[in-house]
Each structure stands twice: as structure tokens, then as C-alpha cells.
Design a protein around this motif. Structure first.
Motif, PDB file in Angstrom:
ATOM      1  N   GLY A  64       0.795  -1.219   0.000  1.00 43.86           N
ATOM      2  CA  GLY A  64       0.000   0.000   0.000  1.00 43.86           C
ATOM      3  C   GLY A  64       0.824   1.265   0.000  1.00 43.86           C
ATOM      4  N   LEU A  65       0.157   2.368   0.359  1.00 42.28           N
ATOM      5  CA  LEU A  65       0.747   3.694   0.289  1.00 42.28           C
ATOM      6  C   LEU A  65       0.871   4.314   1.675  1.00 42.28           C
ATOM      7  N   TYR A  66       2.063   4.812   1.971  1.00 45.22           N
ATOM      8  CA  TYR A  66       2.255   5.614   3.171  1.00 45.22           C
ATOM      9  C   TYR A  66       1.883   7.037   2.769  1.00 45.22           C
ATOM     10  N   CYS A  67       0.757   7.500   3.267  1.00 45.46           N
ATOM     11  CA  CYS A  67       0.142   8.714   2.739  1.00 45.46           C
ATOM     12  C   CYS A  67       0.159   9.842   3.765  1.00 45.46           C
ATOM     13  N   TYR A  68       0.939  10.873   3.467  1.00 45.49           N
ATOM     14  CA  TYR A  68       1.029  12.034   4.355  1.00 45.49           C
ATOM     15  C   TYR A  68       1.673  11.579   5.659  1.00 45.49           C
ATOM     16  N   ASP A  69       2.231  12.480   6.399  1.00 47.36           N
ATOM     17  CA  ASP A  69       3.005  12.095   7.580  1.00 47.36           C
ATOM     18  C   ASP A  69       2.613  12.946   8.775  1.00 47.36           C
ATOM     19  N   GLU A  70       2.341  12.297   9.905  1.00 51.44           N
ATOM     20  CA  GLU A  70       2.088  12.949  11.177  1.00 51.44           C
ATOM     21  C   GLU A  70       1.031  14.059  11.118  1.00 51.44           C
TER      22      GLU A  70
END
Length: 383
Positions: free
Chosen positions: A126-132
Motif C-alpha cells: 500500500g501507500l504511506y500517505c502524508y506524515d504525522e
């Protein structure tokens, strides 16, 4: 004739040894797929040579690798090269993505994600989408704070969830897992549409409280959760020591985290060059942890044996101490001080059987915990 027989025996021996080594190697690689947790590295630098070196270092005692730099993930040629390299080592992988709306990037994430599913199958998770996003909100980040003002807690909660959902909607539409890591507002990240939120074990933040918050939210939303091991220091060596890192991984594992990742990134303040930060002691910790999970099944910890502390609706508190803020907009209160003291006491009392949830979380009426302890003193026990 003797020479012929000798050669034949030698060839047979070599063939058998080769077959044995192949089977042993395949067994080890398949063994990586049989554990019930994803363990790996989130590398957020863009040097392909160094990324491949890191993969070579960890491939035998991890099973997932996250490409965390837009220098790779928004360059289709580099992205495909790295994904193929990871795939040839039989590792699962995720890729960091950032919205390309209103930018100069000409990268069609939808088309590429469909290609990735076809090309690499289940190895592409999948996708690691945007952070924190929650951390940016609590810390009032000038660029990435989502709800910059609000009339009250409910308004802040609704604004945060709706705007974050709108922001990640282009990725939700791709029908693949959407993940992030954070150190606050896990519940509201799930409400916005994330499939997986990883609590950050960082700085001196309470591991038990962040675990209880993230696991509780994941449980109520019927989602997976995880842990990202990241900075303890603002300068080198950035990460905690190898033994401390190992203990954090064991803590996450024994509490049921599905994903356990180590953050591998720093930037040189003078040159601006990004690079990895894992030292040999951290690699050793990963290796020892891999041995640990193969030899130690998780403790049985079903939700119907756990106790949950119930927070008030829209309680967007930072939970980094008794003086943290609400939604990055309002100061702490008498109520937040009371709750902070109570959850610290309960986390010590119940340990791995303690979660924290919200009174207004979706499907709250279907809770399955052994007992609920409300902020106002009410206690409910499952019949």
C-alpha cells in the motif's frame, strides 16, 4: 573407470548440496512470510545506492521495506527500479506518497498503483500517505496544521476529520491500504479514512499511553495498528541505543502491533543531503528481534479481556504530558489534568490489557471490552 565413478560421485554430491542449500534458503525466505507481524525499515532518503545497501543489510531479518522519500516515489523510473529490487528480495513494501494536486509533478498515482498491484502482487502492501497529520495539528505547524481555528472541540474535530479525509481521498479511491505514522490524534486519523496508523515511539513519550490510544482506536474501527520507532534525539545518533530499540520492538509486538518499523533518515544541515541513520547496534537489534518473534508467540490478549478508559467526545488532547494542548488551539484544563493522572494509573495497573477510546467513536455501542471506565467515574462491565 575409477575416475568416471569419482567424477559421478562428486557431481552427485555437488547437486545434492546445491539442492539442500536452495531448499534451506527458500525455507528461510518463506519463513519471513509466516510471522504474523511486518518488521522493517522506513528509509526516507533518495540515494538509490544507499537504499540498495540498506536492503541488502536487512533482508534476512525483516519482511517489509518502506520507500519514504518523494525523491524516489515521485520519480517513476527510480520508483520502479527500487520496487523491483525490493521485490527480488521477496520483501513486502509500501511507498510514500504526497498529493500531486496543484504541483509541478506529472505523476499519476492512480495509474501507477494499478501497475504496482499487477507487477508485484501482494508484495506491494500500500501507500504511506502524508506524515504525522495529528502531530502537525497539535504542534500548530504553520504549513500543515489542518484545523487552524475552531469554535469549540466538536468544530475542531469535524474540521480536522473532514479536511484530512478530503486531502487523502485521492489515495483512498485507489483501493489499496493507506497508512501513516503519528504521535497524536490517532482516533481522528482513522475517522478520516486511514487503514493503518502507527503510533510513534519517540522522544520520552509514554509508550503505554500511546499504545493504549492507538490500539484502542484501531480496535473500535476494526483496523490494524502499528508502531514507528523514530527519534529520541534531535542530533546524531537520533535513535535510542540498540538495546532500547529492541525493547521497544518487543513492547510493540507483545501488545499486538501488526507493523513495527524503524525510521531511517536524517538530513545534513550544511549540505542538505539526506541519509540513513541506522548504526550496527540498530541492525543488531532488528536481527535479535527477528529471532525473538520466531521463537515467542504473541501473548493472548483478546479485546474481551481488556479494559478501556473512555474519553469525552471530541477530546483532541495531545497526551504528551499534563500540560499538552487541545487540538493545538486550547490550553490544558482541570479535566485534562485529571484524565492524565487516571490513564497513567490505569496503564500501570492493567499494562497490556489497557486501551483508551472515545465516547463518540463510531460503533461505540458495539464495544466488546471486558470493562469500560469513563472519565466521569461511570463504569460499565460486559454482561
Amino acid at each position: 573407470m575409477k575416475h568416471v565413478w569419482a567424477i559421478s560421485i562428486l557431481l552427485c554430491t555437488v547437486l545434492i548440496m546445491t539442492l539442500f542449500i536452495g531448499i534451506y534458503s527458500l525455507h528461510n525466505r518463506n519463513d519471513i512470510k509466516t510471522v504474523d507481524v511486518y518488521v522493517g525499515v522506513d528509509a526516507a532518503y533518495a540515494d538509490i545506492t544507499n537504499l540498495k545497501t540498506r536492503i541488502d543489510q536487512v533482508k534476512d531479518y525483516t519482511n517489509i521495506f518502506v520507500l519514504g522519500s518523494t525523491g524516489i516515489t515521485l520519480d517513476e523510473t527510480k520508483l520502479n527500479e527500487m520496487c523491483e529490487y525490493i521485490n527480488t528480495h521477496n520483501l513486502s513494501f509500501a511507498t510514500y506518497t504526497h498529493t500531486t494536486k496543484n504541483t509541478s509533478f506529472e505523476f499519476n498515482q492512480s495509474t501507477w498503483t494499478k501497475y504496482a498491484k499487477q507487477q508485484w502482487g501482494d508484495n506491494f502492501v500500500g501507500l504511506y500517505c502524508y506524515d504525522e497529520p495529528g502531530g502537525y495539528q497539535i504542534d500548530c505547524h504553520p504549513m500543515f496544521m489542518i484545523a487552524k481555528d475552531a469554535d469549540n472541540y466538536a468544530d475542531a474535530a469535524n474540521t480536522y476529520v473532514q479536511k484530512l479525509h478530503d486531502y487523502i481521498s485521492e489515495f483512498i479511491a485507489l483501493d489499496t491500504m493507506i497508512m501513516t505514522s503519528d504521535y497524536a490524534l490517532y482516533e481522528y486519523n482513522y475517522r478520516a479514512g486511514y487503514d493503518l496508523v502507527m503510533a510513534e515511539y519517540a522522544w520520552n513519550h509514554s509508550r503505554p499511553i500511546n499504545t493504549a490510544l492507538c490500539r484502542g482506536s484501531a480496535t473500535m474501527h476494526d483496523k490494524e495498528w502499528g508502531v514507528m520507532l523514530t527519534y529520541t534525539y534531535e542530533h546524531s545518533p537520533y535513535l535510542a541505543s540498540g538495546p532500547e530499540l529492541y525493547q521497544d520492538m518487543v513492547t510493540a509486538y507483545e501488545n499486538g502491533a501488526k507493523y513495527i518499523l524503524v525510521f531511517d533518515y536524517s538530513v545534513d544541515s550544511e549540505t542538505g543531503i539526506t541519509q540513513g541513520i541506522l548504526q550496527q547496534e540498530h541492525l543488531d537489534a532488528l536481527k535479535e528481534f527477528w529471532k525473538y518473534i520466531k521463537n515467542n508467540p504473541r501473548p493472548s490478549n483478546p479485546v474481551n479481556e481488556r479494559i478501556a478508559y473512555v474519553l469525552p467526545p471530541d477530546f483532541g488532547y495531545g497526551f504528551r504530558g499534563s500540560d499538552d494542548s487541545f487540538w493545538g488551539i486550547w490550553n490544558n484544563s482541570t479535566l485534562s489534568n485529571q484524565i492524565w493522572d487516571e490513564i497513567n494509573d490505569y496503564s500501570q495497573k492493567y499494562n497490556q490489557k489497557f486501551d483508551i477510546i472515545y465516547a463518540d467513536t463510531p460503533n461505540f455501542d458495539n464495544w466488546a471490552y471486558n470493562k469500560l471506565i469513563f472519565w466521569n467515574g461511570t463504569i460499565q462491565t460486559k454482561l
